[in-house]
Design a protein around this motif. Structure first.
Motif, PDB file in Angstrom:
ATOM      1  N   ASN A   1       0.836  -1.210   0.000  1.00 24.44           N
ATOM      2  CA  ASN A   1       0.000   0.000   0.000  1.00 24.44           C
ATOM      3  C   ASN A   1       0.865   1.252   0.000  1.00 24.44           C
ATOM      4  O   ASN A   1       0.554   2.249   0.653  1.00 24.44           O
ATOM      5  CB  ASN A   1      -0.972   0.005   1.184  1.00 24.44           C
ATOM      6  CG  ASN A   1      -2.205  -0.827   0.921  1.00 24.44           C
ATOM      7  OD1 ASN A   1      -2.373  -1.397  -0.153  1.00 24.44           O
ATOM      8  ND2 ASN A   1      -3.083  -0.919   1.909  1.00 24.44           N
ATOM      9  N   GLY A   2       1.976   1.175  -0.743  1.00 25.54           N
ATOM     10  CA  GLY A   2       2.834   2.332  -0.893  1.00 25.54           C
ATOM     11  C   GLY A   2       3.888   2.512   0.171  1.00 25.54           C
ATOM     12  O   GLY A   2       4.664   3.456   0.115  1.00 25.54           O
ATOM     13  N   VAL A   3       3.941   1.605   1.148  1.00 26.86           N
ATOM     14  CA  VAL A   3       4.938   1.681   2.217  1.00 26.86           C
ATOM     15  C   VAL A   3       6.044   0.676   1.937  1.00 26.86           C
ATOM     16  O   VAL A   3       5.774  -0.530   1.800  1.00 26.86           O
ATOM     17  CB  VAL A   3       4.307   1.387   3.595  1.00 26.86           C
ATOM     18  CG1 VAL A   3       5.355   1.526   4.696  1.00 26.86           C
ATOM     19  CG2 VAL A   3       3.130   2.319   3.856  1.00 26.86           C
TER      20      VAL A   3
ATOM     21  N   GLY B   1       8.350   5.028  -1.564  1.00 25.14           N
ATOM     22  CA  GLY B   1       7.780   4.131  -0.558  1.00 25.14           C
ATOM     23  C   GLY B   1       7.834   4.732   0.830  1.00 25.14           C
ATOM     24  O   GLY B   1       7.711   4.035   1.826  1.00 25.14           O
ATOM     25  N   HIS B   2       8.024   6.058   0.896  1.00 23.46           N
ATOM     26  CA  HIS B   2       8.061   6.799   2.160  1.00 23.46           C
ATOM     27  C   HIS B   2       6.787   7.636   2.246  1.00 23.46           C
ATOM     28  O   HIS B   2       6.707   8.704   1.626  1.00 23.46           O
ATOM     29  CB  HIS B   2       9.291   7.691   2.235  1.00 23.46           C
ATOM     30  CG  HIS B   2      10.578   6.944   2.097  1.00 23.46           C
ATOM     31  ND1 HIS B   2      11.763   7.553   1.776  1.00 23.46           N
ATOM     32  CD2 HIS B   2      10.850   5.620   2.243  1.00 23.46           C
ATOM     33  CE1 HIS B   2      12.726   6.650   1.723  1.00 23.46           C
ATOM     34  NE2 HIS B   2      12.196   5.468   1.993  1.00 23.46           N
ATOM     35  N   VAL B   3       5.810   7.165   2.956  1.00 25.80           N
ATOM     36  CA  VAL B   3       4.505   7.822   3.027  1.00 25.80           C
ATOM     37  C   VAL B   3       4.618   9.178   3.722  1.00 25.80           C
ATOM     38  O   VAL B   3       5.234   9.296   4.782  1.00 25.80           O
ATOM     39  CB  VAL B   3       3.490   6.916   3.750  1.00 25.80           C
ATOM     40  CG1 VAL B   3       2.199   7.668   4.047  1.00 25.80           C
ATOM     41  CG2 VAL B   3       3.204   5.682   2.911  1.00 25.80           C
ATOM     42  N   ASP B   4       4.032  10.206   3.110  1.00 22.83           N
ATOM     43  CA  ASP B   4       4.059  11.558   3.674  1.00 22.83           C
ATOM     44  C   ASP B   4       2.891  11.818   4.611  1.00 22.83           C
ATOM     45  O   ASP B   4       2.965  12.712   5.460  1.00 22.83           O
ATOM     46  CB  ASP B   4       4.038  12.591   2.545  1.00 22.83           C
ATOM     47  CG  ASP B   4       5.307  12.561   1.723  1.00 22.83           C
ATOM     48  OD1 ASP B   4       6.393  12.742   2.297  1.00 22.83           O
ATOM     49  OD2 ASP B   4       5.215  12.340   0.506  1.00 22.83           O
ATOM     50  N   GLY B   5       1.825  11.074   4.452  1.00 21.47           N
ATOM     51  CA  GLY B   5       0.646  11.267   5.285  1.00 21.47           C
ATOM     52  C   GLY B   5      -0.492  10.415   4.776  1.00 21.47           C
ATOM     53  O   GLY B   5      -0.331   9.624   3.845  1.00 21.47           O
TER      54      GLY B   5
ATOM     55  N   ASP C   1      -0.563  20.281   5.141  1.00 21.20           N
ATOM     56  CA  ASP C   1       0.873  20.453   4.931  1.00 21.20           C
ATOM     57  C   ASP C   1       1.379  19.800   3.648  1.00 21.20           C
ATOM     58  O   ASP C   1       2.531  19.986   3.262  1.00 21.20           O
ATOM     59  CB  ASP C   1       1.660  19.926   6.136  1.00 21.20           C
ATOM     60  CG  ASP C   1       1.429  18.445   6.384  1.00 21.20           C
ATOM     61  OD1 ASP C   1       0.345  17.931   6.032  1.00 21.20           O
ATOM     62  OD2 ASP C   1       2.334  17.790   6.928  1.00 21.20           O
ATOM     63  N   LEU C   2       0.522  19.046   2.967  1.00 20.15           N
ATOM     64  CA  LEU C   2       0.918  18.415   1.702  1.00 20.15           C
ATOM     65  C   LEU C   2       0.319  19.104   0.482  1.00 20.15           C
ATOM     66  O   LEU C   2       0.730  18.844  -0.648  1.00 20.15           O
ATOM     67  CB  LEU C   2       0.490  16.938   1.691  1.00 20.15           C
ATOM     68  CG  LEU C   2       1.112  16.032   2.755  1.00 20.15           C
ATOM     69  CD1 LEU C   2       0.631  14.592   2.556  1.00 20.15           C
ATOM     70  CD2 LEU C   2       2.628  16.094   2.725  1.00 20.15           C
TER      71      LEU C   2
ATOM     72  N   VAL D   1      -6.272   6.174   3.099  1.00 18.77           N
ATOM     73  CA  VAL D   1      -5.314   5.817   2.051  1.00 18.77           C
ATOM     74  C   VAL D   1      -3.983   6.483   2.360  1.00 18.77           C
ATOM     75  O   VAL D   1      -3.930   7.560   2.954  1.00 18.77           O
ATOM     76  CB  VAL D   1      -5.792   6.235   0.645  1.00 18.77           C
ATOM     77  CG1 VAL D   1      -6.979   5.396   0.204  1.00 18.77           C
ATOM     78  CG2 VAL D   1      -6.129   7.718   0.596  1.00 18.77           C
ATOM     79  N   ASN D   2      -2.895   5.826   1.961  1.00 19.29           N
ATOM     80  CA  ASN D   2      -1.559   6.389   2.126  1.00 19.29           C
ATOM     81  C   ASN D   2      -1.251   7.333   0.975  1.00 19.29           C
ATOM     82  O   ASN D   2      -1.573   7.038  -0.180  1.00 19.29           O
ATOM     83  CB  ASN D   2      -0.514   5.271   2.156  1.00 19.29           C
ATOM     84  CG  ASN D   2      -0.639   4.421   3.395  1.00 19.29           C
ATOM     85  OD1 ASN D   2      -0.875   4.927   4.493  1.00 19.29           O
ATOM     86  ND2 ASN D   2      -0.476   3.122   3.239  1.00 19.29           N
ATOM     87  N   LEU D   3      -0.594   8.446   1.285  1.00 23.12           N
ATOM     88  CA  LEU D   3      -0.249   9.443   0.272  1.00 23.12           C
ATOM     89  C   LEU D   3       1.256   9.685   0.272  1.00 23.12           C
ATOM     90  O   LEU D   3       1.867   9.845   1.334  1.00 23.12           O
ATOM     91  CB  LEU D   3      -0.966  10.767   0.550  1.00 23.12           C
ATOM     92  CG  LEU D   3      -2.495  10.736   0.635  1.00 23.12           C
ATOM     93  CD1 LEU D   3      -3.025  12.111   1.014  1.00 23.12           C
ATOM     94  CD2 LEU D   3      -3.104  10.255  -0.673  1.00 23.12           C
TER      95      LEU D   3
END
Length: 200
Positions: free
Chosen positions: A44-46, A100-104, A127-128, A178-180
């Protein structure tokens, strides 16, 4: 490095809650075909590290910081997840540069279906917002997508039938997290311009 092109829709088969971490066992025949201890797989993006693997399953440890910054803490046995192996040097970059480093995290707000695609509206942490632009790239649950509309508190993406059928965005409903991950190039540009301005 990943490209945000999901290779398969996997499944969580076991969850072990530890004092300050969590260990997941996940099923993914494609991504485990050549997996070995220490390899990276995006879930899931991580970006997670393979601790062990047997057959078509692998285990990965997730530390408290990752659980706090991502939606992985909401996973349970039976949850479907997007899986992707790192891109190989010299391979085609089908999506965009994904670390692969989720920002939020965001939340699915609305789904608007049409005959051949679906518009999904997702909340955006304040903040994004400065990194998200119309027609720019964003990673949602590990999927490289193009932003259709960018607002101060949300953005929209248009999903084709393949994305709906082969990723978690086909089953996510309003209220689901969801991961962003925003475009890393935008963050570097911001930092460099800020440093240059400070030096003048």
């Amino acid at each position: 490095m990943f490209t945000g092109i999901v290779e398969e829709l996997g499944e969580v088969t076991a969850v072990e809650n530890l004092d300050d971490a969590c260990r997941f066992r996940l099923r993914g025949p494609v991504v485990t075909a050549d997996a070995k201890h220490g390899d990276s797989i995006a879930v899931n993006g991580v970006c997670l590290t393979v601790v062990d693997h047997e057959g078509d399953e692998f285990t990965a440890d997730v530390m408290a910081e990752t659980l706090k910054r991502s939606s992985l803490g909401a996973l349970s046995v039976g949850s479907r997840v997007n899986l992707e192996r790192p891109t190989a040097v010299g391979a085609r970059l089908g999506g965009h540069i994904v670390q692969g480093h989720v920002d939020g995290t965001g939340t699915v707000l609305e789904r608007t279906p049409s005959e051949h695609w679906e518009i999904v509206k997702i909340s955006l942490p304040a903040d994004l917002a400065r990194y998200v632009v119309e027609k720019g790239s964003i990673t949602v649950d590990g999927i490289s997508l193009t932003v259709v509309e960018a607002g101060p508190e949300h953005f929209t993406v248009s999903l084709i039938p393949t994305t709906l059928a082969l990723t978690t965005l086909g089953i996510k409903q309003p209220g689901d997290p969801v991961n962003l991950e925003v475009d890393v190039i935008a963050k570097y540009v911001e930092r460099l311009l800020g440093t240059r301005g400070a030096a003048q």
